[in-house]
Design a protein around this motif. Structure first.
Motif, PDB file in Angstrom:
ATOM      1  N   SER A 105       0.846  -1.193   0.000  1.00  0.00           N
ATOM      2  CA  SER A 105       0.000   0.000   0.000  1.00  0.00           C
ATOM      3  C   SER A 105       0.878   1.238   0.000  1.00  0.00           C
ATOM      4  O   SER A 105       2.098   1.151   0.198  1.00  0.00           O
ATOM      5  N   GLY A 106       0.253   2.361  -0.233  1.00  0.00           N
ATOM      6  CA  GLY A 106       0.996   3.608  -0.212  1.00  0.00           C
ATOM      7  C   GLY A 106       0.114   4.789  -0.512  1.00  0.00           C
ATOM      8  O   GLY A 106      -1.083   4.657  -0.757  1.00  0.00           O
ATOM      9  N   LYS A 107       0.735   5.943  -0.482  1.00  0.00           N
ATOM     10  CA  LYS A 107       0.058   7.188  -0.828  1.00  0.00           C
ATOM     11  C   LYS A 107       1.099   8.147  -1.378  1.00  0.00           C
ATOM     12  O   LYS A 107       2.175   8.302  -0.803  1.00  0.00           O
ATOM     13  N   VAL A 108       0.786   8.746  -2.494  1.00  0.00           N
ATOM     14  CA  VAL A 108       1.652   9.757  -3.084  1.00  0.00           C
ATOM     15  C   VAL A 108       0.898  11.080  -3.090  1.00  0.00           C
ATOM     16  O   VAL A 108      -0.299  11.117  -3.344  1.00  0.00           O
ATOM     17  N   ASP A 109       1.595  12.141  -2.756  1.00  0.00           N
ATOM     18  CA  ASP A 109       1.020  13.489  -2.738  1.00  0.00           C
ATOM     19  C   ASP A 109       2.071  14.403  -3.352  1.00  0.00           C
ATOM     20  O   ASP A 109       3.081  14.702  -2.727  1.00  0.00           O
ATOM     21  N   ILE A 110       1.842  14.807  -4.604  1.00  0.00           N
ATOM     22  CA  ILE A 110       2.825  15.618  -5.321  1.00  0.00           C
ATOM     23  C   ILE A 110       2.136  16.844  -5.916  1.00  0.00           C
ATOM     24  O   ILE A 110       1.021  16.753  -6.428  1.00  0.00           O
ATOM     25  N   THR A 146      -1.331  25.932  -8.873  1.00  0.00           N
ATOM     26  CA  THR A 146      -0.848  24.607  -8.486  1.00  0.00           C
ATOM     27  C   THR A 146      -1.676  23.501  -9.133  1.00  0.00           C
ATOM     28  O   THR A 146      -2.894  23.597  -9.221  1.00  0.00           O
ATOM     29  N   VAL A 147      -0.993  22.471  -9.564  1.00  0.00           N
ATOM     30  CA  VAL A 147      -1.618  21.215  -9.985  1.00  0.00           C
ATOM     31  C   VAL A 147      -1.182  20.177  -8.960  1.00  0.00           C
ATOM     32  O   VAL A 147      -0.023  20.157  -8.536  1.00  0.00           O
ATOM     33  N   LYS A 148      -2.119  19.303  -8.568  1.00  0.00           N
ATOM     34  CA  LYS A 148      -1.813  18.344  -7.509  1.00  0.00           C
ATOM     35  C   LYS A 148      -2.339  16.962  -7.873  1.00  0.00           C
ATOM     36  O   LYS A 148      -3.452  16.819  -8.365  1.00  0.00           O
ATOM     37  N   PHE A 149      -1.514  15.940  -7.602  1.00  0.00           N
ATOM     38  CA  PHE A 149      -1.943  14.554  -7.742  1.00  0.00           C
ATOM     39  C   PHE A 149      -1.820  13.879  -6.385  1.00  0.00           C
ATOM     40  O   PHE A 149      -0.765  13.944  -5.738  1.00  0.00           O
ATOM     41  N   VAL A 150      -2.903  13.243  -5.953  1.00  0.00           N
ATOM     42  CA  VAL A 150      -2.914  12.455  -4.727  1.00  0.00           C
ATOM     43  C   VAL A 150      -3.415  11.063  -5.101  1.00  0.00           C
ATOM     44  O   VAL A 150      -4.533  10.914  -5.580  1.00  0.00           O
ATOM     45  N   GLY A 151      -2.553  10.078  -4.914  1.00  0.00           N
ATOM     46  CA  GLY A 151      -2.910   8.705  -5.239  1.00  0.00           C
ATOM     47  C   GLY A 151      -2.716   7.791  -4.051  1.00  0.00           C
ATOM     48  O   GLY A 151      -1.687   7.846  -3.391  1.00  0.00           O
ATOM     49  N   GLU A 158      -6.376  11.033  -7.686  1.00  0.00           N
ATOM     50  CA  GLU A 158      -7.101  12.177  -8.252  1.00  0.00           C
ATOM     51  C   GLU A 158      -6.131  13.289  -8.618  1.00  0.00           C
ATOM     52  O   GLU A 158      -5.222  13.616  -7.856  1.00  0.00           O
ATOM     53  N   LEU A 159      -6.370  13.857  -9.791  1.00  0.00           N
ATOM     54  CA  LEU A 159      -5.602  14.989 -10.286  1.00  0.00           C
ATOM     55  C   LEU A 159      -6.468  16.231 -10.180  1.00  0.00           C
ATOM     56  O   LEU A 159      -7.591  16.252 -10.703  1.00  0.00           O
ATOM     57  N   THR A 160      -5.942  17.248  -9.486  1.00  0.00           N
ATOM     58  CA  THR A 160      -6.651  18.518  -9.358  1.00  0.00           C
ATOM     59  C   THR A 160      -5.903  19.555 -10.178  1.00  0.00           C
ATOM     60  O   THR A 160      -4.702  19.780  -9.984  1.00  0.00           O
ATOM     61  N   MET A 161      -6.651  20.159 -11.111  1.00  0.00           N
ATOM     62  CA  MET A 161      -6.083  21.145 -12.024  1.00  0.00           C
ATOM     63  C   MET A 161      -7.185  22.127 -12.389  1.00  0.00           C
ATOM     64  O   MET A 161      -8.322  21.732 -12.642  1.00  0.00           O
ATOM     65  N   LYS A 162      -6.863  23.398 -12.384  1.00  0.00           N
ATOM     66  CA  LYS A 162      -7.826  24.461 -12.713  1.00  0.00           C
ATOM     67  C   LYS A 162      -9.098  24.362 -11.869  1.00  0.00           C
ATOM     68  O   LYS A 162     -10.201  24.560 -12.353  1.00  0.00           O
ATOM     69  N   GLY A 163      -8.944  23.991 -10.595  1.00  0.00           N
ATOM     70  CA  GLY A 163     -10.065  23.934  -9.671  1.00  0.00           C
ATOM     71  C   GLY A 163     -10.979  22.739  -9.835  1.00  0.00           C
ATOM     72  O   GLY A 163     -12.013  22.650  -9.178  1.00  0.00           O
ATOM     73  N   LYS A 164     -10.596  21.794 -10.695  1.00  0.00           N
ATOM     74  CA  LYS A 164     -11.416  20.603 -10.916  1.00  0.00           C
ATOM     75  C   LYS A 164     -10.597  19.368 -10.584  1.00  0.00           C
ATOM     76  O   LYS A 164      -9.396  19.317 -10.833  1.00  0.00           O
ATOM     77  N   ALA A 168     -10.414  15.079 -10.973  1.00  0.00           N
ATOM     78  CA  ALA A 168     -10.903  13.908 -11.700  1.00  0.00           C
ATOM     79  C   ALA A 168      -9.949  12.743 -11.449  1.00  0.00           C
ATOM     80  O   ALA A 168      -8.767  12.954 -11.160  1.00  0.00           O
ATOM     81  N   PRO A 169     -10.467  11.511 -11.567  1.00  0.00           N
ATOM     82  CA  PRO A 169      -9.609  10.337 -11.337  1.00  0.00           C
ATOM     83  C   PRO A 169      -8.573  10.155 -12.445  1.00  0.00           C
ATOM     84  O   PRO A 169      -8.839  10.439 -13.616  1.00  0.00           O
ATOM     85  N   VAL A 170      -7.397   9.698 -12.032  1.00  0.00           N
ATOM     86  CA  VAL A 170      -6.295   9.420 -12.953  1.00  0.00           C
ATOM     87  C   VAL A 170      -5.552   8.193 -12.435  1.00  0.00           C
ATOM     88  O   VAL A 170      -5.357   8.056 -11.229  1.00  0.00           O
ATOM     89  N   THR A 171      -5.144   7.321 -13.344  1.00  0.00           N
ATOM     90  CA  THR A 171      -4.322   6.174 -12.983  1.00  0.00           C
ATOM     91  C   THR A 171      -2.998   6.280 -13.723  1.00  0.00           C
ATOM     92  O   THR A 171      -2.964   6.395 -14.946  1.00  0.00           O
ATOM     93  N   LEU A 172      -1.914   6.258 -12.947  1.00  0.00           N
ATOM     94  CA  LEU A 172      -0.566   6.282 -13.505  1.00  0.00           C
ATOM     95  C   LEU A 172      -0.059   4.849 -13.621  1.00  0.00           C
ATOM     96  O   LEU A 172      -0.092   4.086 -12.648  1.00  0.00           O
ATOM     97  N   LYS A 173       0.405   4.480 -14.807  1.00  0.00           N
ATOM     98  CA  LYS A 173       0.955   3.147 -15.038  1.00  0.00           C
ATOM     99  C   LYS A 173       2.466   3.213 -14.850  1.00  0.00           C
ATOM    100  O   LYS A 173       3.134   4.085 -15.422  1.00  0.00           O
ATOM    101  N   ALA A 174       2.999   2.302 -14.053  1.00  0.00           N
ATOM    102  CA  ALA A 174       4.446   2.241 -13.836  1.00  0.00           C
ATOM    103  C   ALA A 174       5.088   1.450 -14.964  1.00  0.00           C
ATOM    104  O   ALA A 174       4.692   0.322 -15.246  1.00  0.00           O
ATOM    105  N   THR A 175       6.058   2.073 -15.623  1.00  0.00           N
ATOM    106  CA  THR A 175       6.819   1.344 -16.638  1.00  0.00           C
ATOM    107  C   THR A 175       8.142   0.851 -16.062  1.00  0.00           C
ATOM    108  O   THR A 175       8.776   0.001 -16.647  1.00  0.00           O
TER     109      THR A 175
END
Length: 189
Positions: A64-69, A100-105, A121-127, A129-136
């Motif tokens: 498990s984990g959490k990323v906040d960037i 600011t743009v922020k991703f919290v996963g 979730e990716l927050t950008m321009k005050g909105k 939405a869900p986002v999934t980052l694939k690890a290569t």
């Protein structure tokens, strides 16, 4: 007495499990985030976000984990000042209003010990939405210079920019799909 021993054992197990979660700080010198978008179906426009910071909480054993960037949008850099100014304006990121743009996963998936995706979730321009980052790529190693563990990898996703109200150029034929590529390394604290 037996109940007290069971309770103490459960508390000890809980403390041990919690102790496996470690905090890592994003290393800005080994972290890079870029985006790519097709320009009239002919070439790919690219830019990067030079100012970023964040943390990762990671429990390898617990998978498990959490990323906040966060990305400071005043640090957008395409290599062309006029394009940077356009990207920073209201047609695109509206940096004056949304700096600011922020991703919290917090939904990590694994294949063995390797992270394969991080959903959040990716927050950008005050909105948001869900986002999934694939690890290569994903790896943890003992950094010989820092004398600390470092974890990181290459991650990517494709988003529909219109979800965040960025629709400039659609009428001209610009793609609404944007590829985001992030190379990240984070140092155990």
């Amino acid at each position: 007495m037996k109940k007290a021993l069971i309770l103490a054992s459960l508390l000890a197990l809980g403390a041990a499990a919690q102790a496996e979660t470690a905090t890592y700080k994003i290393d800005p010198t080994h972290t890079n985030a870029t985006f790519e978008i097709m320009h009239f179906g002919t070439s790919t426009n690219r830019a990067r976000f030079d100012k970023k910071e964040g943390t990762v909480e990671f429990d390898r054993a617990g998978k498990s984990g959490k990323v906040d960037i966060s990305f400071d949008m005043t640090g957008i850099n395409s290599g062309t000042p006029a394009f940077d100014k356009h990207l920073s304006g209201k047609d695109f990121f509206d940096v004056a209003t949304y700096p600011t743009v922020k991703f919290v996963g917090d939904k990590f998936t694994f294949n063995g010990d390797k992270v394969t995706t991080v959903a959040g979730e990716l927050t950008m321009k005050g909105k948001t939405a869900p986002v999934t980052l694939k690890a290569t790529n994903f790896n943890c190693y003992q950094n010989p210079m820092l004398k600390r563990e470092v974890c990181g990898g290459d991650f990517e996703t494709v988003i529909d920019r219109t979800q965040w109200g960025i629709d400039y150029g659609l009428a001209y034929g610009f793609s609404k799909e944007v590829k985001i590529v992030i190379q990240v390394e984070a140092v155990k604290q």
